[in-house]
Design a protein around this motif. Structure first.
Motif, PDB file in Angstrom:
ATOM      1  N   ARG A   1       0.821  -1.219   0.000  1.00  0.00           N
ATOM      2  CA  ARG A   1       0.000   0.000   0.000  1.00  0.00           C
ATOM      3  C   ARG A   1       0.853   1.267   0.000  1.00  0.00           C
ATOM      4  O   ARG A   1       0.307   2.368   0.090  1.00  0.00           O
ATOM      5  CB  ARG A   1      -0.946   0.002   1.197  1.00  0.00           C
ATOM      6  N   GLN A   2       2.161   1.105  -0.074  1.00  0.00           N
ATOM      7  CA  GLN A   2       3.112   2.227  -0.166  1.00  0.00           C
ATOM      8  C   GLN A   2       2.936   3.213   0.997  1.00  0.00           C
ATOM      9  O   GLN A   2       2.809   4.426   0.806  1.00  0.00           O
ATOM     10  CB  GLN A   2       2.959   2.951  -1.505  1.00  0.00           C
ATOM     11  N   GLN A   3       2.915   2.655   2.204  1.00  0.00           N
ATOM     12  CA  GLN A   3       2.860   3.500   3.397  1.00  0.00           C
ATOM     13  C   GLN A   3       4.159   4.287   3.513  1.00  0.00           C
ATOM     14  O   GLN A   3       5.233   3.756   3.238  1.00  0.00           O
ATOM     15  CB  GLN A   3       2.660   2.650   4.659  1.00  0.00           C
ATOM     16  N   SER A   4       4.075   5.545   3.944  1.00  0.00           N
ATOM     17  CA  SER A   4       5.253   6.398   4.050  1.00  0.00           C
ATOM     18  C   SER A   4       6.109   5.983   5.242  1.00  0.00           C
ATOM     19  O   SER A   4       5.678   5.205   6.107  1.00  0.00           O
ATOM     20  CB  SER A   4       4.835   7.866   4.192  1.00  0.00           C
ATOM     21  N   VAL A   5       7.332   6.523   5.283  1.00  0.00           N
ATOM     22  CA  VAL A   5       8.271   6.193   6.365  1.00  0.00           C
ATOM     23  C   VAL A   5       7.695   6.646   7.712  1.00  0.00           C
ATOM     24  O   VAL A   5       7.740   5.906   8.707  1.00  0.00           O
ATOM     25  CB  VAL A   5       9.649   6.851   6.111  1.00  0.00           C
ATOM     26  N   GLY A   6       7.145   7.860   7.743  1.00  0.00           N
ATOM     27  CA  GLY A   6       6.570   8.391   8.977  1.00  0.00           C
ATOM     28  C   GLY A   6       5.384   7.565   9.460  1.00  0.00           C
ATOM     29  O   GLY A   6       5.236   7.319  10.669  1.00  0.00           O
ATOM     30  N   ASP A   7       4.553   7.109   8.512  1.00  0.00           N
ATOM     31  CA  ASP A   7       3.382   6.309   8.879  1.00  0.00           C
ATOM     32  C   ASP A   7       3.813   4.952   9.442  1.00  0.00           C
ATOM     33  O   ASP A   7       3.248   4.475  10.433  1.00  0.00           O
ATOM     34  CB  ASP A   7       2.495   6.108   7.646  1.00  0.00           C
ATOM     35  N   ILE A   8       4.807   4.345   8.833  1.00  0.00           N
ATOM     36  CA  ILE A   8       5.322   3.052   9.327  1.00  0.00           C
ATOM     37  C   ILE A   8       5.921   3.222  10.714  1.00  0.00           C
ATOM     38  O   ILE A   8       5.715   2.377  11.605  1.00  0.00           O
ATOM     39  CB  ILE A   8       6.367   2.478   8.336  1.00  0.00           C
ATOM     40  N   LYS A   9       6.655   4.319  10.940  1.00  0.00           N
ATOM     41  CA  LYS A   9       7.248   4.593  12.266  1.00  0.00           C
ATOM     42  C   LYS A   9       6.163   4.685  13.333  1.00  0.00           C
ATOM     43  O   LYS A   9       6.297   4.118  14.416  1.00  0.00           O
ATOM     44  CB  LYS A   9       8.039   5.904  12.231  1.00  0.00           C
ATOM     45  N   ARG A  10       5.083   5.443  13.028  1.00  0.00           N
ATOM     46  CA  ARG A  10       3.993   5.610  13.996  1.00  0.00           C
ATOM     47  C   ARG A  10       3.317   4.282  14.313  1.00  0.00           C
ATOM     48  O   ARG A  10       3.013   3.996  15.470  1.00  0.00           O
ATOM     49  CB  ARG A  10       2.961   6.599  13.443  1.00  0.00           C
ATOM     50  N   ARG A  11       3.110   3.464  13.296  1.00  0.00           N
ATOM     51  CA  ARG A  11       2.464   2.165  13.495  1.00  0.00           C
ATOM     52  C   ARG A  11       3.337   1.236  14.345  1.00  0.00           C
ATOM     53  O   ARG A  11       2.834   0.538  15.220  1.00  0.00           O
ATOM     54  CB  ARG A  11       2.157   1.516  12.146  1.00  0.00           C
ATOM     55  N   ILE A  12       4.647   1.247  14.069  1.00  0.00           N
ATOM     56  CA  ILE A  12       5.566   0.382  14.830  1.00  0.00           C
ATOM     57  C   ILE A  12       5.675   0.859  16.280  1.00  0.00           C
ATOM     58  O   ILE A  12       5.738   0.046  17.205  1.00  0.00           O
ATOM     59  CB  ILE A  12       6.947   0.335  14.145  1.00  0.00           C
ATOM     60  N   LYS A  13       5.680   2.179  16.481  1.00  0.00           N
ATOM     61  CA  LYS A  13       5.730   2.734  17.837  1.00  0.00           C
ATOM     62  C   LYS A  13       4.504   2.302  18.643  1.00  0.00           C
ATOM     63  O   LYS A  13       4.612   1.891  19.817  1.00  0.00           O
ATOM     64  CB  LYS A  13       5.807   4.259  17.755  1.00  0.00           C
ATOM     65  N   LYS A  14       3.346   2.381  18.022  1.00  0.00           N
ATOM     66  CA  LYS A  14       2.117   1.949  18.684  1.00  0.00           C
ATOM     67  C   LYS A  14       2.118   0.444  18.933  1.00  0.00           C
ATOM     68  O   LYS A  14       1.667  -0.022  19.986  1.00  0.00           O
ATOM     69  CB  LYS A  14       0.905   2.341  17.823  1.00  0.00           C
ATOM     70  N   TRP A  15       2.663  -0.309  17.991  1.00  0.00           N
ATOM     71  CA  TRP A  15       2.737  -1.774  18.126  1.00  0.00           C
ATOM     72  C   TRP A  15       3.640  -2.178  19.293  1.00  0.00           C
ATOM     73  O   TRP A  15       3.300  -3.058  20.085  1.00  0.00           O
ATOM     74  CB  TRP A  15       3.240  -2.360  16.806  1.00  0.00           C
ATOM     75  N   LYS A  16       4.778  -1.478  19.426  1.00  0.00           N
ATOM     76  CA  LYS A  16       5.696  -1.752  20.532  1.00  0.00           C
ATOM     77  C   LYS A  16       5.069  -1.399  21.891  1.00  0.00           C
ATOM     78  O   LYS A  16       5.255  -2.124  22.873  1.00  0.00           O
ATOM     79  CB  LYS A  16       6.997  -0.965  20.345  1.00  0.00           C
ATOM     80  N   ALA A  17       4.342  -0.271  21.913  1.00  0.00           N
ATOM     81  CA  ALA A  17       3.695   0.145  23.169  1.00  0.00           C
ATOM     82  C   ALA A  17       2.615  -0.847  23.585  1.00  0.00           C
ATOM     83  O   ALA A  17       2.482  -1.153  24.790  1.00  0.00           O
ATOM     84  CB  ALA A  17       3.069   1.526  22.979  1.00  0.00           C
ATOM     85  N   SER A  18       1.866  -1.388  22.613  1.00  0.00           N
ATOM     86  CA  SER A  18       0.838  -2.381  22.948  1.00  0.00           C
ATOM     87  C   SER A  18       1.442  -3.687  23.426  1.00  0.00           C
ATOM     88  O   SER A  18       0.885  -4.359  24.290  1.00  0.00           O
ATOM     89  CB  SER A  18      -0.051  -2.642  21.721  1.00  0.00           C
ATOM     90  N   LYS A  19       2.638  -4.022  22.906  1.00  0.00           N
ATOM     91  CA  LYS A  19       3.309  -5.244  23.335  1.00  0.00           C
ATOM     92  C   LYS A  19       3.828  -5.102  24.777  1.00  0.00           C
ATOM     93  O   LYS A  19       3.774  -6.051  25.566  1.00  0.00           O
ATOM     94  CB  LYS A  19       4.479  -5.568  22.404  1.00  0.00           C
ATOM     95  N   LYS A  20       4.288  -3.888  25.109  1.00  0.00           N
ATOM     96  CA  LYS A  20       4.808  -3.650  26.470  1.00  0.00           C
ATOM     97  C   LYS A  20       3.676  -3.680  27.498  1.00  0.00           C
ATOM     98  O   LYS A  20       3.814  -4.230  28.586  1.00  0.00           O
ATOM     99  CB  LYS A  20       5.499  -2.289  26.526  1.00  0.00           C
ATOM    100  N   SER A  21       2.516  -3.065  27.124  1.00  0.00           N
ATOM    101  CA  SER A  21       1.385  -3.043  28.049  1.00  0.00           C
ATOM    102  C   SER A  21       0.786  -4.430  28.264  1.00  0.00           C
ATOM    103  O   SER A  21       0.282  -4.762  29.325  1.00  0.00           O
ATOM    104  CB  SER A  21       0.313  -2.102  27.542  1.00  0.00           C
ATOM    105  N   ALA A  22       0.874  -5.274  27.213  1.00  0.00           N
ATOM    106  CA  ALA A  22       0.360  -6.651  27.323  1.00  0.00           C
ATOM    107  C   ALA A  22       1.335  -7.489  28.134  1.00  0.00           C
ATOM    108  O   ALA A  22       1.002  -8.205  29.019  1.00  0.00           O
ATOM    109  CB  ALA A  22       0.188  -7.241  25.934  1.00  0.00           C
TER     110      ALA A  22
END
Length: 203
Positions: free
Chosen positions: A182-203
């Motif tokens: 889907r050609q997600q931008s670098v900034g969009d991928i960074k935001r998604r990965i940051k949120k993914w890491k935060a959800s993994k830490k909270s779990a």
């Protein structure tokens, strides 16, 4: 004989006369704001509900369907010859020449008589005309309740594959044609990965 006539009727291009039910318009089901839904009257039209609740339409002018009550009928607008221009006044005299009535134009009345005239009705302020619903909606908007978007399982799986393949190289993730379809931008991928890491830490 009866059967032959019935066959003719079925073949005919003339529509059958049937008793149709009255077309009843479907009333809008309010699913957005809970405050509006609680005070919504389904027996009234959308325009009637909006008028009662103190809300306004998106359309700037009326497109029809407005009810006109005889008690609220507008007075006839005077013609151009009857209207007064700036700095003008009209004097109405009786048969004996006595002055019965003096009519002033708006700007002349304001300048000569001042702004505080007893015969002019004071316009109510916006706050006075607001309904309880409008006040409640204003209070709700000031609270600033924000709903957090939750990542789906599919999105989390996609991010996990990107991280496994490229680690912290976001530029490589951006140029990956197989995973970043889907050609997600670098900034969009960074935001998604940051949120993914935060959800993994909270779990």
């Amino acid at each position: 004989m009866g059967r032959e006539l019935q066959k003719k009727k079925n073949r005919s291009s003339v529509n059958k006369v049937t008793r149709r039910k009255q077309n009843i318009r479907k009333r809008p089901n309010i699913t957005g704001n809970k405050l509006v839904a609680a005070q919504w009257d389904k027996t009234q039209t959308l325009a009637q509900n909006y008028s009662r609740l103190g809300l306004t339409h998106r359309i700037q002018s009326s497109t029809g369907g407005k009810e006109i009550h005889s008690s609220k009928a507008k007075a006839a607008v005077p013609s151009k010859t009857e209207t007064l221009g700036p700095q003008e006044a009209r004097i109405t005299r009786g048969e004996d020449g006595s002055i019965l009535k003096i009519e002033y134009s708006n700007d002349l009345r304001h300048e000569t008589l001042g702004a505080d005239n007893d015969d002019e009705d004071e316009q109510p302020s916006v706050l006075e005309t607001e309904t309880d619903l409008i006040r409640a909606l204003r209070e709700q908007s000031t609270m600033g309740i924000k709903t957090e978007r939750v990542q789906s399982d599919r999105e989390m799986y996609w991010i996990e594959r990107l991280v496994e393949k490229h680690g912290e190289d976001y530029q490589a993730m951006f140029w990956d044609k197989e995973l970043n379809i889907r050609q997600q931008s670098v900034g969009d991928i960074k935001r998604r990965i940051k949120k993914w890491k935060a959800s993994k830490k909270s779990a």
